[in-house]
Design an enzyme around this catalytic site. Structure first.
Site, mmCIF file in Angstrom:
data_model
loop_
_atom_site.group_PDB
_atom_site.id
_atom_site.type_symbol
_atom_site.label_atom_id
_atom_site.label_comp_id
_atom_site.label_asym_id
_atom_site.label_seq_id
_atom_site.Cartn_x
_atom_site.Cartn_y
_atom_site.Cartn_z
ATOM 1 N N GLN A 169 30.448 67.030 58.626
ATOM 2 C CA GLN A 169 30.775 65.591 58.641
ATOM 3 C C GLN A 169 30.691 64.968 57.247
ATOM 4 O O GLN A 169 31.225 63.890 57.029
ATOM 5 C CB GLN A 169 29.872 64.845 59.633
ATOM 6 C CG GLN A 169 30.167 65.230 61.082
ATOM 7 C CD GLN A 169 29.306 64.463 62.048
ATOM 8 O OE1 GLN A 169 28.170 64.844 62.299
ATOM 9 N NE2 GLN A 169 29.823 63.365 62.576
ATOM 10 N N HIS A 215 30.353 70.601 66.546
ATOM 11 C CA HIS A 215 30.916 70.301 65.218
ATOM 12 C C HIS A 215 30.991 71.562 64.356
ATOM 13 O O HIS A 215 31.957 71.757 63.610
ATOM 14 C CB HIS A 215 30.045 69.281 64.480
ATOM 15 C CG HIS A 215 30.348 67.845 64.767
ATOM 16 N ND1 HIS A 215 31.587 67.274 64.555
ATOM 17 C CD2 HIS A 215 29.557 66.832 65.209
ATOM 18 C CE1 HIS A 215 31.536 65.975 64.864
ATOM 19 N NE2 HIS A 215 30.312 65.679 65.275
ATOM 20 N N GLY A 235 22.207 62.224 64.845
ATOM 21 C CA GLY A 235 22.461 63.613 64.479
ATOM 22 C C GLY A 235 23.578 63.677 63.461
ATOM 23 O O GLY A 235 24.372 62.727 63.340
ATOM 24 N N CYS A 275 30.410 59.335 67.959
ATOM 25 C CA CYS A 275 30.428 60.267 66.829
ATOM 26 C C CYS A 275 30.717 59.478 65.564
ATOM 27 O O CYS A 275 31.634 58.657 65.537
ATOM 28 C CB CYS A 275 31.492 61.336 67.048
ATOM 29 S SG CYS A 275 31.542 62.557 65.718
ATOM 30 N N LEU A 276 29.923 59.750 64.526
ATOM 31 C CA LEU A 276 30.112 59.027 63.259
ATOM 32 C C LEU A 276 31.490 59.324 62.650
ATOM 33 O O LEU A 276 31.975 58.545 61.849
ATOM 34 C CB LEU A 276 28.995 59.398 62.274
ATOM 35 C CG LEU A 276 27.591 58.962 62.715
ATOM 36 C CD1 LEU A 276 26.535 59.548 61.785
ATOM 37 C CD2 LEU A 276 27.476 57.439 62.752
ATOM 38 N N HIS A 333 26.397 68.531 70.943
ATOM 39 C CA HIS A 333 27.390 67.769 70.175
ATOM 40 C C HIS A 333 27.463 68.303 68.732
ATOM 41 O O HIS A 333 28.559 68.502 68.193
ATOM 42 C CB HIS A 333 26.982 66.290 70.210
ATOM 43 C CG HIS A 333 27.825 65.356 69.402
ATOM 44 N ND1 HIS A 333 28.554 64.324 69.962
ATOM 45 C CD2 HIS A 333 28.030 65.256 68.070
ATOM 46 C CE1 HIS A 333 29.173 63.651 69.008
ATOM 47 N NE2 HIS A 333 28.871 64.203 67.843
ATOM 48 N N GLU A 334 26.287 68.559 68.127
ATOM 49 C CA GLU A 334 26.267 69.014 66.722
ATOM 50 C C GLU A 334 26.739 70.457 66.590
ATOM 51 O O GLU A 334 27.479 70.789 65.652
ATOM 52 C CB GLU A 334 24.856 68.878 66.134
ATOM 53 C CG GLU A 334 24.250 67.482 66.172
ATOM 54 C CD GLU A 334 25.149 66.378 65.661
ATOM 55 O OE1 GLU A 334 26.097 66.662 64.899
ATOM 56 O OE2 GLU A 334 24.913 65.214 66.030
HETATM 57 O O1 GNR Z 1 24.737 59.023 66.314
HETATM 58 C C1 GNR Z 1 25.185 59.712 67.237
HETATM 59 N N1 GNR Z 1 24.891 59.364 68.522
HETATM 60 C C2 GNR Z 1 25.147 60.178 69.607
HETATM 61 C C3 GNR Z 1 25.053 59.626 70.876
HETATM 62 C C4 GNR Z 1 25.273 60.392 71.997
HETATM 63 C C5 GNR Z 1 25.591 61.728 71.855
HETATM 64 C C6 GNR Z 1 25.710 62.299 70.602
HETATM 65 C C7 GNR Z 1 25.483 61.531 69.483
HETATM 66 S S1 GNR Z 1 25.578 62.257 67.906
HETATM 67 C C8 GNR Z 1 26.061 60.871 66.955
HETATM 68 C C9 GNR Z 1 26.119 61.204 65.474
HETATM 69 C C10 GNR Z 1 27.182 62.249 65.232
HETATM 70 O O2 GNR Z 1 28.351 62.005 65.154
HETATM 71 N N2 GNR Z 1 26.779 63.482 65.137
HETATM 72 O O3 GNR Z 1 27.657 64.462 64.948
HETATM 73 NI NI NI Z 2 29.523 63.762 65.869
#
Ligand code: GNR
Ligand code: NI
Length: 171
Positions: A51, A140, A46, A94-95, A136-137
């Site tokens: 980001q 953000h 995601g 999270c990236l 999660h997104e």
């Molecule tokens: O790549 C991602 N893996 C992930 C694993 C578990 C829960 C959420 C994520 S999102 C993350 C990529 C990211 O930072 N998205 O904002």
């Molecule tokens: Ni993230």
């Protein structure tokens, strides 16, 4: 094909509240394309536009496994309409916080409204990894990071490590 740099903790832009998309024009279509290029390159499941430094309410997701064909999904102006009482725990990463993985508890199912790339509204019921990833997104888009959902002790340890690394990189 444009892989854009991913911003990393403690970049203050990660705390911005992103603005709704008002028109799906060529700029938004290019942004979405670059988000997929960047997400697949990373790789991640995601990505939120902030980001790559763009404070707009745009999310890309692809939950396909490595041996499966790509399954890109775009969520514009996503909104959570309802959350289940039941929760589930996933180990999140999270990236923008590389090499950190922690268990996060969130509602197991959510109802989400969003626009697709044609500006058409949709409502879906998400569960499993999609529910976790969308929460999660959408966090953000509101300047919230997954470390905000873990203990203060763990969060402060992570924040300190990234502040130190940024200081070192700045020389
Ligand atoms: O790549 C991602 N893996 C992930 C694993 C578990 C829960 C959420 C994520 S999102 C993350 C990529 C990211 O930072 N998205 O904002
Ligand atoms: Ni993230």
């Amino acid at each position: 094909m444009s892989v854009r740099p991913i911003i990393i903790l403690p970049d203050p832009r990660l705390r911005l509240v992103s603005e709704p998309v008002t028109a799906i024009d060529d700029d938004i279509r290019r942004l979405v394309e670059d988000m997929f290029d960047t997400m697949y390159d990373a790789p991640g499941i995601g990505l939120a536009a902030i980001q790559i430094g763009v404070p707009k309410r745009v999310v890309t997701v692809d939950l396909a496994k490595k041996d499966e064909p790509r399954a890109p999904q775009v969520f514009i102006n996503p909104e959570i309409l309802a959350r289940s009482e039941e929760t589930s725990v996933y180990e999140e990463g999270c990236l923008s916080i590389p090499d950190v993985h922690e268990d996060v508890e969130r509602p197991a199912r959510i109802r989400v409204r969003y626009l697709d790339l044609d500006g058409k509204p949709h409502e879906i019921e998400a569960d499993g990894l999609l529910a976790t990833c969308l929460q999660h997104e959408i966090d953000h888009l509101n300047g919230i990071l997954f470390i905000d959902h873990i203990s203060k002790l763990k969060r402060d340890r992570i924040l300190k490590k990234f502040a130190k690394a940024a200081k070192r990189a700045a020389g």
